[in-house]
Design a protein around this motif. Structure first.
Motif, PDB file in Angstrom:
ATOM      1  N   ALA A  11       0.845  -1.191   0.000  1.00  0.00           N
ATOM      2  CA  ALA A  11       0.000   0.000   0.000  1.00  0.00           C
ATOM      3  C   ALA A  11       0.881   1.242   0.000  1.00  0.00           C
ATOM      4  N   ALA A  12       0.492   2.219  -0.797  1.00  0.00           N
ATOM      5  CA  ALA A  12       1.232   3.481  -0.838  1.00  0.00           C
ATOM      6  C   ALA A  12       1.012   4.245   0.465  1.00  0.00           C
ATOM      7  N   GLU A  62       4.250   9.329   2.231  1.00  0.00           N
ATOM      8  CA  GLU A  62       5.652   9.582   1.885  1.00  0.00           C
ATOM      9  C   GLU A  62       5.975   9.173   0.445  1.00  0.00           C
ATOM     10  N   ASP A  63       5.139   8.327  -0.146  1.00  0.00           N
ATOM     11  CA  ASP A  63       5.357   7.878  -1.525  1.00  0.00           C
ATOM     12  C   ASP A  63       4.826   8.862  -2.567  1.00  0.00           C
ATOM     13  N   ILE A  64       4.066   9.851  -2.146  1.00  0.00           N
ATOM     14  CA  ILE A  64       3.406  10.752  -3.100  1.00  0.00           C
ATOM     15  C   ILE A  64       4.386  11.405  -4.078  1.00  0.00           C
ATOM     16  N   PRO A  65       5.506  11.981  -3.636  1.00  0.00           N
ATOM     17  CA  PRO A  65       6.411  12.596  -4.621  1.00  0.00           C
ATOM     18  C   PRO A  65       6.881  11.614  -5.701  1.00  0.00           C
ATOM     19  N   LEU A 110      -4.350   2.017  -3.580  1.00  0.00           N
ATOM     20  CA  LEU A 110      -3.226   2.659  -4.239  1.00  0.00           C
ATOM     21  C   LEU A 110      -1.977   1.934  -3.763  1.00  0.00           C
ATOM     22  N   VAL A 111      -1.265   1.324  -4.697  1.00  0.00           N
ATOM     23  CA  VAL A 111      -0.102   0.528  -4.324  1.00  0.00           C
ATOM     24  C   VAL A 111       1.142   1.027  -5.041  1.00  0.00           C
ATOM     25  N   VAL A 112       2.265   0.688  -4.458  1.00  0.00           N
ATOM     26  CA  VAL A 112       3.553   0.971  -5.074  1.00  0.00           C
ATOM     27  C   VAL A 112       4.368  -0.317  -5.123  1.00  0.00           C
ATOM     28  N   ARG A 129      11.685  -1.455  -4.928  1.00  0.00           N
ATOM     29  CA  ARG A 129      12.889  -2.281  -5.092  1.00  0.00           C
ATOM     30  C   ARG A 129      14.060  -1.517  -4.476  1.00  0.00           C
ATOM     31  N   ASP A 130      14.781  -2.168  -3.603  1.00  0.00           N
ATOM     32  CA  ASP A 130      15.947  -1.548  -2.947  1.00  0.00           C
ATOM     33  C   ASP A 130      15.582  -0.219  -2.283  1.00  0.00           C
ATOM     34  N   GLY A 131      14.399  -0.167  -1.659  1.00  0.00           N
ATOM     35  CA  GLY A 131      13.968   1.029  -0.947  1.00  0.00           C
ATOM     36  C   GLY A 131      13.470   2.157  -1.825  1.00  0.00           C
ATOM     37  N   ARG A 132      13.350   1.928  -3.121  1.00  0.00           N
ATOM     38  CA  ARG A 132      12.961   2.967  -4.083  1.00  0.00           C
ATOM     39  C   ARG A 132      11.648   2.596  -4.754  1.00  0.00           C
ATOM     40  N   VAL A 133      10.700   3.551  -4.826  1.00  0.00           N
ATOM     41  CA  VAL A 133       9.429   3.326  -5.507  1.00  0.00           C
ATOM     42  C   VAL A 133       9.697   3.292  -7.007  1.00  0.00           C
ATOM     43  N   VAL A 134       9.336   2.151  -7.649  1.00  0.00           N
ATOM     44  CA  VAL A 134       9.629   1.979  -9.074  1.00  0.00           C
ATOM     45  C   VAL A 134       8.372   1.710  -9.905  1.00  0.00           C
ATOM     46  N   GLY A 135       7.212   1.646  -9.258  1.00  0.00           N
ATOM     47  CA  GLY A 135       5.970   1.428  -9.991  1.00  0.00           C
ATOM     48  C   GLY A 135       4.782   1.731  -9.109  1.00  0.00           C
ATOM     49  N   THR A 136       3.638   1.943  -9.746  1.00  0.00           N
ATOM     50  CA  THR A 136       2.416   2.242  -9.005  1.00  0.00           C
ATOM     51  C   THR A 136       1.192   1.897  -9.836  1.00  0.00           C
ATOM     52  N   LEU A 137       0.099   1.690  -9.160  1.00  0.00           N
ATOM     53  CA  LEU A 137      -1.214   1.617  -9.796  1.00  0.00           C
ATOM     54  C   LEU A 137      -2.281   1.812  -8.736  1.00  0.00           C
TER      55      LEU A 137
END
Length: 150
Positions: A8-9, A12-15, A54-56, A59-67
């Motif tokens: 789940a997003a 903090e993931d918004i940016p 809303l999910v993210v 990988r390696d602590g970095r957001v790399v995808g969303t839907l």
């Protein structure tokens, strides 16, 4: 893909999410990463609605995808529940890695867990690469969509 987490997003993931939404010709015209307030407000509405997921992908602590997956109970189709997949975005560094397929698989599996009988999505008419991608995953272009700005 064992090092990938779909979760789940959070606020903090918004940016990172907005950055991915803005990272293509269409998104560059309609998104505004410099002003996150509208996204923060929208996130609060989404987070408070149990039908919104809303999910993210991380990988390696970095957001790399969303839907975003929306569950919609209904009367049509004999009282069927359906889901809608929206806002699918993959970070430019990850495109072609299979991450998009993993995210869509997650959404289909979650739709089944939510007792949906149908999963649907829309894609802008200009996104022909995305259309081929969705068709490879078993989606069929079956309807004509309409929008009306308010």
């Amino acid at each position: 893909m064992a090092d990938l987490e779909i979760r789940a997003a959070t606020a903090e993931d918004i940016p990172a999410i907005v950055g991915m939404l803005a990272d293509d010709p269409l998104g560059a015209q309609r998104e505004s990463p410099d002003d996150l307030q509208p996204y923060t407000t929208a996130y609060a509405r989404l987070a408070g609605d149990p039908h919104q997921h809303l999910v993210v992908a991380v990988r390696d602590g970095r957001v790399v995808g969303t839907l975003q997956l929306t569950i919609i109970p209904g009367l049509s189709r004999r009282g069927s529940t359906r889901s809608i997949i929206e806002g699918v975005r993959i970070h430019a560094d990850e495109r072609g890695s299979g991450l998009g397929s993993r995210l869509i698989e997650w959404a289909v599996d979650e739709s089944r867990r939510q007792d949906c009988q149908l999963v649907q999505l829309t894609s802008d008419a200009t996104r022909t690469d995305a259309h081929r991608f969705y068709e490879r995953l078993g989606f069929t272009a079956s309807h004509v969509g309409f929008k009306r700005p308010l």
